[in-house]
Write a protein that holds these residues in place. Structure first.
Motif, PDB file in Angstrom:
ATOM      1  N   UNK A  14       0.822  -1.390   0.144  1.00 48.25           N
ATOM      2  CA  UNK A  14       0.072   0.094  -0.099  1.00 48.25           C
ATOM      3  C   UNK A  14       0.726   1.337   0.023  1.00 48.25           C
ATOM      4  N   UNK A  15       1.982   1.172   0.651  1.00 50.30           N
ATOM      5  CA  UNK A  15       2.956   2.376   0.670  1.00 50.30           C
ATOM      6  C   UNK A  15       3.425   2.729  -0.853  1.00 50.30           C
ATOM      7  N   UNK A  19      -3.275   4.670  -4.436  1.00 53.63           N
ATOM      8  CA  UNK A  19      -4.394   4.575  -5.159  1.00 53.63           C
ATOM      9  C   UNK A  19      -5.248   3.265  -5.439  1.00 53.63           C
ATOM     10  N   UNK A  20      -4.285   2.277  -5.556  1.00 57.04           N
ATOM     11  CA  UNK A  20      -4.800   0.915  -5.712  1.00 57.04           C
ATOM     12  C   UNK A  20      -5.157   0.548  -4.107  1.00 57.04           C
ATOM     13  N   UNK A  21      -4.537   0.721  -3.446  1.00 60.49           N
ATOM     14  CA  UNK A  21      -4.801   0.534  -1.879  1.00 60.49           C
ATOM     15  C   UNK A  21      -6.114   1.049  -1.545  1.00 60.49           C
ATOM     16  N   UNK A  22      -6.435   2.434  -2.101  1.00 63.44           N
ATOM     17  CA  UNK A  22      -7.738   2.801  -1.704  1.00 63.44           C
ATOM     18  C   UNK A  22      -8.990   2.262  -2.604  1.00 63.44           C
ATOM     19  N   UNK A  23      -8.735   1.587  -3.682  1.00 65.22           N
ATOM     20  CA  UNK A  23      -9.708   0.764  -4.389  1.00 65.22           C
ATOM     21  C   UNK A  23      -9.913  -0.499  -3.633  1.00 65.22           C
ATOM     22  N   UNK A  24      -8.801  -1.069  -3.180  1.00 66.33           N
ATOM     23  CA  UNK A  24      -9.213  -2.037  -2.507  1.00 66.33           C
ATOM     24  C   UNK A  24     -10.035  -1.842  -1.027  1.00 66.33           C
ATOM     25  N   UNK A  25      -9.968  -0.788  -0.433  1.00 69.14           N
ATOM     26  CA  UNK A  25     -10.504  -0.651   0.735  1.00 69.14           C
ATOM     27  C   UNK A  25     -12.003  -0.160   0.280  1.00 69.14           C
ATOM     28  N   UNK A  26     -12.245   0.591  -0.837  1.00 67.92           N
ATOM     29  CA  UNK A  26     -13.386   1.068  -1.251  1.00 67.92           C
ATOM     30  C   UNK A  26     -14.268  -0.502  -1.488  1.00 67.92           C
ATOM     31  N   UNK A  27     -13.773  -1.249  -2.298  1.00 68.07           N
ATOM     32  CA  UNK A  27     -14.392  -2.728  -2.760  1.00 68.07           C
ATOM     33  C   UNK A  27     -14.745  -3.367  -1.449  1.00 68.07           C
ATOM     34  N   UNK A  28     -13.783  -3.421  -0.761  1.00 70.21           N
ATOM     35  CA  UNK A  28     -13.920  -4.329   0.581  1.00 70.21           C
ATOM     36  C   UNK A  28     -15.231  -3.700   1.488  1.00 70.21           C
ATOM     37  N   UNK A  29     -15.150  -2.462   1.533  1.00 64.90           N
ATOM     38  CA  UNK A  29     -16.105  -1.799   2.455  1.00 64.90           C
ATOM     39  C   UNK A  29     -17.798  -1.963   1.898  1.00 64.90           C
ATOM     40  N   UNK A  50       2.294   1.028   6.831  1.00 63.12           N
ATOM     41  CA  UNK A  50       3.241   0.074   7.165  1.00 63.12           C
ATOM     42  C   UNK A  50       3.914  -0.470   6.112  1.00 63.12           C
ATOM     43  N   UNK A  51       5.247  -0.471   5.707  1.00 62.80           N
ATOM     44  CA  UNK A  51       5.816  -1.047   4.627  1.00 62.80           C
ATOM     45  C   UNK A  51       5.909  -2.351   4.637  1.00 62.80           C
ATOM     46  N   UNK A  52       5.595  -3.160   5.807  1.00 58.82           N
ATOM     47  CA  UNK A  52       5.571  -4.454   5.568  1.00 58.82           C
ATOM     48  C   UNK A  52       4.322  -5.353   5.162  1.00 58.82           C
ATOM     49  N   UNK A  53       3.259  -4.754   5.059  1.00 55.84           N
ATOM     50  CA  UNK A  53       1.981  -5.087   4.753  1.00 55.84           C
ATOM     51  C   UNK A  53       1.902  -5.154   3.281  1.00 55.84           C
TER      52      UNK A  53
END
Length: 252
Positions: A14-15, A19-29, A50-53
């Motif tokens: 995500x770091x 933008x791709x992480x935000x899309x993941x969150x939106x679709x998950x919600x 978190x760079x390890x995620x």
């Protein structure tokens, strides 16, 4: 002859790609909202920085992001999601996770599958992809806290219940109609509890994180292009750029 659906299953941080992480969150919600559990599991999204995620997303060439999953190692993001969820129900989870952390542990969580592409076996393919990342992330064990309706996928990739907490690992969570099971893969390198076919596939993905496979989880053939390098290699980005071009073409 009907063409198989084509998917790209890709790992990213995500770091690196907010933008791709935000899309993941939106679709998950959206998926959570559809089943009425959003208020119950609302939590911090500190893991976004978190760079390890790592997130793993399934991208369809016409339908966009259709499924996702998160791999969160124990570390800077604070307690693992499982610990945050279970601690008030059974404090024994603290000791269990401290023991696992000695060898390195990551939680697989945040699994969702969009209704527009359901019934094609993506939960299993994403779960297997997430477990395959263990060697790249150098974690000995992996945990998950799954609802009863996804239990079968967790079992096939090698998870077993944490029977020392809850009712043999089972909790009523996050709402009364859902039973959730705390699970662990004690040795994520050997994968001794995985089903033989899935275990072979996960070993293949570890050996060759970039590969194409014809998947038939539900008798619906899928041409899946895996891009599972934990870091962002240039070859991955080139191929993923082609995905985005196709998506823009279809949505124009």
């Amino acid at each position: 002859m009907k063409r198989s659906d084509r998917l790209w299953i890709r790992a990213f941080r995500p770091v690196d790609e907010p933008k791709l992480a935000a899309e993941y969150l939106l679709e998950h919600e959206r998926v959570l909202s559809d089943i009425g559990v959003t208020p119950a599991i609302a939590s911090s999204n500190r893991w976004l920085s978190d760079p390890s995620v790592h997130l793993i997303a399934a991208m369809h060439d016409r339908l966009g992001m259709v499924a996702g999953i998160r791999v969160q190692p124990a570390g800077p993001s604070g307690p693992l999601p499982m610990e945050q969820a279970i601690a008030s129900l059974d404090a024994g989870i603290h000791g269990v996770l401290r023991f696992l952390e000695e060898g390195g542990v990551a939680e697989i969580c945040g699994l969702w599958n969009a209704h527009r592409f359901a019934g094609r076996g993506l939960p299993l393919l994403l779960s297997a992809s997430a477990v395959a990342l263990a060697s790249q992330l150098n974690v000995r064990s992996m945990t998950c806290f799954v609802a009863h309706y996804t239990l079968r996928h967790a079992r096939r990739v090698g998870f077993v219940p944490l029977e020392g907490i809850g009712d043999k690992g089972v909790f009523t969570y996050p709402i009364p109609s859902i039973r959730s099971i705390a699970m662990v893969i004690p040795d994520a390198f050997a994968l001794t509890h995985a089903s033989p076919q899935i275990r072979e596939a996960m070993f293949s993905l570890r050996t060759r994180p970039v590969q194409k496979r014809l998947e038939n989880v539900t008798d619906c053939a899928l041409e899946v292009h895996y891009l599972l390098h934990a870091d962002n290699q240039q070859e991955d980005l080139r191929v993923f750029g082609e995905i985005l071009q196709q998506r823009h073409r279809y949505s124009a």
